[in-house]
Design a protein around this motif. Structure first.
Motif, PDB file in Angstrom:
ATOM      1  N   VAL A 150       0.940  -1.264   0.020  1.00 20.60           N
ATOM      2  CA  VAL A 150       0.046   0.097  -0.129  1.00 20.60           C
ATOM      3  C   VAL A 150       0.730   1.301   0.079  1.00 20.60           C
ATOM      4  CG1 VAL A 150      -1.833   1.118   1.013  1.00 20.60           C
ATOM      5  CG2 VAL A 150      -1.814  -1.238   1.123  1.00 20.60           C
ATOM      6  N   HIS A 151       0.767   2.062  -1.067  1.00 16.88           N
ATOM      7  CA  HIS A 151       1.565   3.220  -1.441  1.00 16.88           C
ATOM      8  C   HIS A 151       0.974   4.416  -0.807  1.00 16.88           C
ATOM      9  CE1 HIS A 151       4.848   5.234  -4.195  1.00 16.88           C
ATOM     10  NE2 HIS A 151       4.529   6.059  -2.992  1.00 16.88           N
ATOM     11  N   CYS A 152       1.204   4.974   0.298  1.00 19.99           N
ATOM     12  CA  CYS A 152       0.434   6.209   0.842  1.00 19.99           C
ATOM     13  C   CYS A 152       1.139   7.491   0.269  1.00 19.99           C
ATOM     14  CB  CYS A 152       0.373   6.035   2.325  1.00 19.99           C
ATOM     15  SG  CYS A 152      -0.376   4.436   2.921  1.00 19.99           S
ATOM     16  N   ASN A 153       0.302   8.720   0.153  1.00 18.26           N
ATOM     17  CA  ASN A 153       1.099   9.804  -0.132  1.00 18.26           C
ATOM     18  C   ASN A 153       0.476  10.966   0.777  1.00 18.26           C
ATOM     19  OD1 ASN A 153       2.123   9.121  -3.005  1.00 18.26           O
ATOM     20  ND2 ASN A 153       0.444   7.931  -2.674  1.00 18.26           N
ATOM     21  N   ASP A 154       1.325  11.776   1.575  1.00 10.91           N
ATOM     22  CA  ASP A 154       1.162  12.937   2.101  1.00 10.91           C
ATOM     23  C   ASP A 154       0.461  12.574   3.410  1.00 10.91           C
ATOM     24  OD1 ASP A 154       3.151  14.588   0.943  1.00 10.91           O
ATOM     25  OD2 ASP A 154       1.677  15.763  -0.182  1.00 10.91           O
ATOM     26  N   TRP A 155       0.083  13.588   4.112  1.00  5.04           N
ATOM     27  CA  TRP A 155      -0.577  13.235   5.328  1.00  5.04           C
ATOM     28  C   TRP A 155      -2.143  12.790   5.239  1.00  5.04           C
ATOM     29  CZ3 TRP A 155      -5.201  15.605   6.888  1.00  5.04           C
ATOM     30  CH2 TRP A 155      -5.756  16.676   6.159  1.00  5.04           C
ATOM     31  N   GLN A 156      -2.681  13.145   4.067  1.00  9.25           N
ATOM     32  CA  GLN A 156      -4.248  12.588   3.940  1.00  9.25           C
ATOM     33  C   GLN A 156      -4.198  11.337   3.954  1.00  9.25           C
ATOM     34  OE1 GLN A 156      -2.334  14.818   1.952  1.00  9.25           O
ATOM     35  NE2 GLN A 156      -3.676  16.553   1.752  1.00  9.25           N
ATOM     36  N   MET A 176       5.321   5.066   2.455  1.00  4.46           N
ATOM     37  CA  MET A 176       4.912   6.378   2.845  1.00  4.46           C
ATOM     38  C   MET A 176       5.800   7.534   2.071  1.00  4.46           C
ATOM     39  SD  MET A 176       2.654   8.087   4.800  1.00  4.46           S
ATOM     40  CE  MET A 176       2.369   9.577   3.772  1.00  4.46           C
ATOM     41  N   THR A 177       5.117   8.182   1.062  1.00  2.00           N
ATOM     42  CA  THR A 177       5.684   9.023   0.319  1.00  2.00           C
ATOM     43  C   THR A 177       5.459  10.527   1.050  1.00  2.00           C
ATOM     44  OG1 THR A 177       5.987   7.741  -1.706  1.00  2.00           O
ATOM     45  CG2 THR A 177       6.518  10.277  -1.841  1.00  2.00           C
ATOM     46  N   ILE A 178       6.633  11.262   1.076  1.00  2.00           N
ATOM     47  CA  ILE A 178       6.487  12.809   1.448  1.00  2.00           C
ATOM     48  C   ILE A 178       6.743  13.530   0.275  1.00  2.00           C
ATOM     49  CG2 ILE A 178       7.382  14.523   2.947  1.00  2.00           C
ATOM     50  CD1 ILE A 178       8.622  12.374   4.576  1.00  2.00           C
ATOM     51  N   HIS A 179       5.548  14.200  -0.177  1.00  2.00           N
ATOM     52  CA  HIS A 179       5.756  15.231  -1.301  1.00  2.00           C
ATOM     53  C   HIS A 179       5.911  16.420  -0.800  1.00  2.00           C
ATOM     54  CE1 HIS A 179       4.032  12.269  -4.126  1.00  2.00           C
ATOM     55  NE2 HIS A 179       3.581  11.859  -3.297  1.00  2.00           N
ATOM     56  N   ASN A 180       5.702  16.904   0.248  1.00  2.00           N
ATOM     57  CA  ASN A 180       5.944  18.282   1.031  1.00  2.00           C
ATOM     58  C   ASN A 180       5.748  18.029   2.403  1.00  2.00           C
ATOM     59  OD1 ASN A 180       6.218  20.895   1.895  1.00  2.00           O
ATOM     60  ND2 ASN A 180       5.604  21.616  -0.079  1.00  2.00           N
ATOM     61  N   LEU A 181       6.914  18.158   3.184  1.00  2.00           N
ATOM     62  CA  LEU A 181       6.844  17.812   4.645  1.00  2.00           C
ATOM     63  C   LEU A 181       6.228  18.895   5.513  1.00  2.00           C
ATOM     64  CD1 LEU A 181       7.772  15.703   6.658  1.00  2.00           C
ATOM     65  CD2 LEU A 181      10.110  17.136   6.864  1.00  2.00           C
ATOM     66  N   VAL A 229      10.753  12.804  -2.774  1.00  2.26           N
ATOM     67  CA  VAL A 229      10.668  13.004  -4.023  1.00  2.26           C
ATOM     68  C   VAL A 229      11.991  13.434  -4.737  1.00  2.26           C
ATOM     69  CG1 VAL A 229       8.096  13.270  -4.397  1.00  2.26           C
ATOM     70  CG2 VAL A 229       9.787  15.248  -3.592  1.00  2.26           C
ATOM     71  N   SER A 230      13.131  13.455  -3.966  1.00  2.00           N
ATOM     72  CA  SER A 230      14.346  13.527  -4.615  1.00  2.00           C
ATOM     73  C   SER A 230      15.607  12.935  -3.522  1.00  2.00           C
ATOM     74  CB  SER A 230      14.739  15.038  -5.198  1.00  2.00           C
ATOM     75  OG  SER A 230      14.805  16.027  -3.967  1.00  2.00           O
ATOM     76  N   PRO A 231      16.516  12.695  -4.126  1.00  2.00           N
ATOM     77  CA  PRO A 231      17.593  12.168  -2.898  1.00  2.00           C
ATOM     78  C   PRO A 231      18.170  13.313  -2.100  1.00  2.00           C
ATOM     79  CG  PRO A 231      18.009  10.942  -5.043  1.00  2.00           C
ATOM     80  CD  PRO A 231      16.854  12.075  -5.397  1.00  2.00           C
ATOM     81  N   GLU A 393      13.096  22.917  -2.609  1.00  2.00           N
ATOM     82  CA  GLU A 393      12.241  22.490  -3.771  1.00  2.00           C
ATOM     83  C   GLU A 393      12.365  21.161  -3.603  1.00  2.00           C
ATOM     84  OE1 GLU A 393       9.688  23.384  -6.031  1.00  2.00           O
ATOM     85  OE2 GLU A 393      11.010  24.913  -6.265  1.00  2.00           O
ATOM     86  N   PRO A 394      11.358  20.476  -2.716  1.00  2.00           N
ATOM     87  CA  PRO A 394      11.474  18.865  -2.738  1.00  2.00           C
ATOM     88  C   PRO A 394      11.648  18.167  -4.149  1.00  2.00           C
ATOM     89  CG  PRO A 394       9.713  19.698  -1.577  1.00  2.00           C
ATOM     90  CD  PRO A 394      10.432  20.953  -2.539  1.00  2.00           C
ATOM     91  N   CYS A 395      11.065  18.370  -5.200  1.00  4.64           N
ATOM     92  CA  CYS A 395      11.349  18.039  -6.379  1.00  4.64           C
ATOM     93  C   CYS A 395      11.758  18.782  -7.545  1.00  4.64           C
ATOM     94  CB  CYS A 395      10.414  16.821  -6.981  1.00  4.64           C
ATOM     95  SG  CYS A 395      10.947  15.948  -8.632  1.00  4.64           S
TER      96      CYS A 395
END
Length: 547
Positions: A150-156, A176-181, A229-231, A393-395
């Motif tokens: 299950v791939h989750c995205n951001d707090w929602q 769990m992917t962070i797009h913007n912390l 979203v980036s190293p 800039e996250p990505c």
């Protein structure tokens, strides 16, 4: 026309992708673009994917082939919730839509009402999204589709790992992917038990965040793996400046933290076939780029001159994006023989500063306050250099668009900008984040611009880089497999860099560096002021069963 479905086999990896928005149905930011593109790219790699999304009005109106799959009764958030199957227009990605009118059928956006105020029941709205995601990733699912991940995205959707952690039986692993912390889903403590989590998890060793309940911290704490979203952003969020209070937890979990650069839509952003351009071009025939430069100069009221360097910027006009830096260096920059074009909207003070600059130099500066999709493509094609001096800039996307359009970007060495622009090879990178360093990098780029052989080499290098979603999907697929493998403890070997940059930018997983012990108070316990120095493997409740 929908892309053909990837061939499936009995052993295909199955992924449930949980998101609060998805392009082209509902969008407030880059998460929607990722949600629309990454699952499609994963399907091309023979991965079986379903995307779970709330049933907002636009989603229900735009989704294709809707069909009722199941009705849930007596959930904490609603008495009756319908789960629909559907498909995403354009690429045919399979959707699972949560149809719950009491929570999702309303005017306004996904997170705010028409006046721009957060919906007061957002905790319940997105707890439901997470709850359904957890059910579908567990033995309790009513569906035949049984995801491995299950791939989750951001707090929602960040409560999925927490719900799963306290469920018994077989269950999917979680990423769990962070797009913007910066967006953390903060709610009062009483919400913990209202959504059905055990009271014991409301602690520093759990979901508590400075006296409140953070959905995002729940995901970061309980997920099997974390990605961003980036190293470089994966490194930056472990530091105080960009950690937003989560840096301690992220540092402690750094051996399970991966950065993978987003891709771009290479069909939409294709200079050879872009309908917004006056003439197409590619790396083998650049004549069309000059035609677009002249068209851009004319549209922005500038002197038509194919030889004068034209600097472009498309951005939210904010300090975070470095708009103040460009205003600061503009007087010195305009002493050079250059033109400047800006498209965007943002902070009033900065907007007015650029309006004044345009008024003072009407033949040298062109400013459009607002957004225009066609003009954004023309700026990418018509400019000679693209300015992107973001403080963080996250990505980022425009630096990749620019390279694809043969418009070398000038970027600050942060986040995804550092990972996708190679200094002196595909663009120009500056640090530190100062006006002096920014101006120096522009001058260095202008010197290269006047050396046509060197300039054409940089343009060719940039235009031939692969920024498609295929590479990102390959990296995510490798990550999923590594997470599912009990033997895999180091994800470096499984994943390669998106753009082939130097070693500095290519490590996608960051092991914790040897350091001093975690801060403690006088009793020897972790200091309360330093959030996140905790061990997510120490928890109450049943552990995951990968059987």
């Amino acid at each position: 026309m929908p892309a053909p479905s990837a061939k499936k086999s009995k052993k295909s990896l199955k992924v449930l992708f949980v998101t609060s928005e998805i392009h082209p149905l509902i969008k407030t930011g880059g998460l929607a673009d990722v949600s629309g593109a990454l699952p499609a790219a994963l399907r091309e790699l023979s991965t079986e994917v379903r995307v779970l999304v709330p049933g907002y009005p636009k989603v229900l109106a735009g989704a294709k082939n809707k069909r009722l799959l199941h009705t849930f009764h007596d959930l904490p958030e609603a008495d009756e919730v319908h789960l629909l199957s559907a498909s995403l227009p354009g690429n045919g990605v399979p959707l699972l839509i949560i149809d719950c009118p009491v929570l999702y059928q309303r005017d306004g956006g996904p997170y705010q009402n028409p006046a721009g105020v957060d919906w007061p029941d957002n905790a319940q709205r997105f707890a439901l999204l997470s709850r359904i995601g957890a059910i579908l990733g567990s033995d309790a699912t009513p569906l035949s589709f049984r995801p491995n991940i299950v791939h989750c995205n951001d707090w929602q959707s960040a409560l999925v790992p927490a719900f799963l952690r306290f469920m018994h039986g077989k269950k999917a692993a979680t990423v769990m992917t962070i797009h913007n912390l910066a967006f953390q889903g903060i709610f009062p403590p009483h919400v913990v038990t209202e959504v059905g989590l055990p009271p014991a998890c409301f602690s520093i060793e759990g979901v508590e965040y400075y006296g409140n309940f953070s959905f995002l911290k729940a995901g970061l704490y309980y997920a099997d793996h974390i990605s961003t979203v980036s190293p470089t952003y994966a490194q930056e969020i472990q530091q105080e400046a960009l950690g937003f209070g989560m840096q301690g937890l992220l540092t402690r979990r750094s051996n399970k933290l991966t950065g993978i650069v987003n891709g771009i839509d290479t069909s939409d952003w294709n200079p050879a076939a872009d309908p917004h351009l006056v003439q197409g071009y590619d790396a083998g025939n650049m004549a069309g780029k000059t035609a677009n430069k002249l068209a851009l100069q004319e549209k922005m009221g500038l002197k038509r001159d194919p030889d004068i360097p034209l600097l472009g910027m498309i951005s939210r006009i904010t300090q975070q994006k470095g708009g103040d830096l460009l205003l600061e260096i503009a007087p010195q920059l305009l002493r050079e023989n250059v033109q400047i074009v800006l498209l965007g909207t943002g902070e009033t003070v900065l907007e007015n500063g650029f309006r004044n600059l345009d008024h003072a130099h009407p033949d040298r500066v062109g400013v459009t306050i607002g957004f225009d999709e066609g003009l954004s493509h023309l700026v990418e094609a018509g400019a000679d250099l693209f300015l992107m001096p973001s403080r963080f800039e996250p990505c980022g996307l425009n630096q990749m668009y620019s390279q694809r359009y043969g418009t070398p970007p000038i970027v600050h060495a942060t986040g995804g900008l550092a990972d996708t622009v190679e200094d002196g090879v595909t663009g120009f990178v500056f640090e530190p984040m100062t006006a002096e360093a920014f101006l120096a990098s522009i001058r260095r780029a202008l010197t290269t611009y006047h050396d046509k052989q060197a300039w054409h080499a940089i343009q060719h290098n940039a235009m031939t880089r692969d920024f498609s979603w295929k590479k990102s999907a390959e990296d995510y697929l490798a990550l999923y497999k590594a997470v599912l493998s009990p033997e895999s403890t180091n994800y470096r070997a499984a994943i390669t860099t998106h753009s082939g940059l130097s070693t500095r930018h290519s490590a996608l997983c960051f092991k914790a560096k040897p350091s001093a012990p975690s801060p403690t108070d006088e009793s020897g316990a972790p200091a309360r002021g330093k959030r996140g120095f905790c061990n997510p493997d120490d928890h109450t409740g049943p552990g995951p069963d990968r059987g």
